[in-house]
Design a protein around this motif. Sequence first.
Motif, PDB file in Angstrom:
ATOM      1  N   UNK A 161     -35.403 -18.696  20.020  1.00  0.00           N
ATOM      2  CA  UNK A 161     -36.788 -18.820  20.479  1.00  0.00           C
ATOM      3  C   UNK A 161     -36.740 -19.110  21.965  1.00  0.00           C
ATOM      4  N   UNK A 162     -37.198 -18.165  22.764  1.00  0.00           N
ATOM      5  CA  UNK A 162     -37.108 -18.267  24.217  1.00  0.00           C
ATOM      6  C   UNK A 162     -38.424 -18.823  24.750  1.00  0.00           C
ATOM      7  N   UNK A 163     -38.356 -19.989  25.371  1.00  0.00           N
ATOM      8  CA  UNK A 163     -39.547 -20.593  25.968  1.00  0.00           C
ATOM      9  C   UNK A 163     -39.428 -20.692  27.478  1.00  0.00           C
ATOM     10  N   UNK A 164     -38.216 -20.721  27.970  1.00  0.00           N
ATOM     11  CA  UNK A 164     -37.894 -20.791  29.392  1.00  0.00           C
ATOM     12  C   UNK A 164     -36.661 -19.944  29.636  1.00  0.00           C
ATOM     13  N   UNK A 165     -36.178 -19.980  30.858  1.00  0.00           N
ATOM     14  CA  UNK A 165     -34.901 -19.335  31.143  1.00  0.00           C
ATOM     15  C   UNK A 165     -33.815 -20.140  30.430  1.00  0.00           C
ATOM     16  N   UNK A 166     -33.002 -19.457  29.621  1.00  0.00           N
ATOM     17  CA  UNK A 166     -31.970 -20.169  28.878  1.00  0.00           C
ATOM     18  C   UNK A 166     -30.756 -19.280  28.649  1.00  0.00           C
ATOM     19  N   UNK A 167     -29.650 -19.917  28.333  1.00  0.00           N
ATOM     20  CA  UNK A 167     -28.421 -19.198  28.034  1.00  0.00           C
ATOM     21  C   UNK A 167     -28.375 -18.911  26.534  1.00  0.00           C
ATOM     22  N   UNK A 168     -28.006 -17.684  26.189  1.00  0.00           N
ATOM     23  CA  UNK A 168     -27.911 -17.271  24.797  1.00  0.00           C
ATOM     24  C   UNK A 168     -26.475 -17.484  24.324  1.00  0.00           C
TER      25      UNK A 168
END
Length: 140
Positions: A17-24
Amino acid sequence: MKINFECDKCQNFNQFHIKDKCEIVCNNCEEKYGTIDLNWNYDNECIFCKNTHFYKRKNFNQLIGLFIIILGGGLAIGFYSKYGPLSYIFLGVFSLLDFILYKFTDFLGVCYSCSAEYYQVDGVDTLENFEHHNLEMYQN
């Protein structure tokens, strides 16, 4: 945005669930796939396989649709001895229910190469429908 992906390394199903810039990162083996943010769209490359070819499909479980049609057909056959051809109304009603559920279901984008599913991303309507020939180009 939401992304479903099966890790190539450990075959673990991951849901992000992407809410901000994040590392996968894989939830199981901790394989790092890269960074993604909410501005990602289908013009960018897939975060997992770095490919740029996507198709759209409905976010509708085909087994549910099949079950609805089989149930309607079963009821039509089961009540045929009592109501005659009028029992086919069951099949019509269940087919209509299946159509309505399908019609109001949103599209999602799928990567041809790795089958990653991207939900709630702008521009999914501009993607082409699934083409079997394109899938064959990406299979090993």
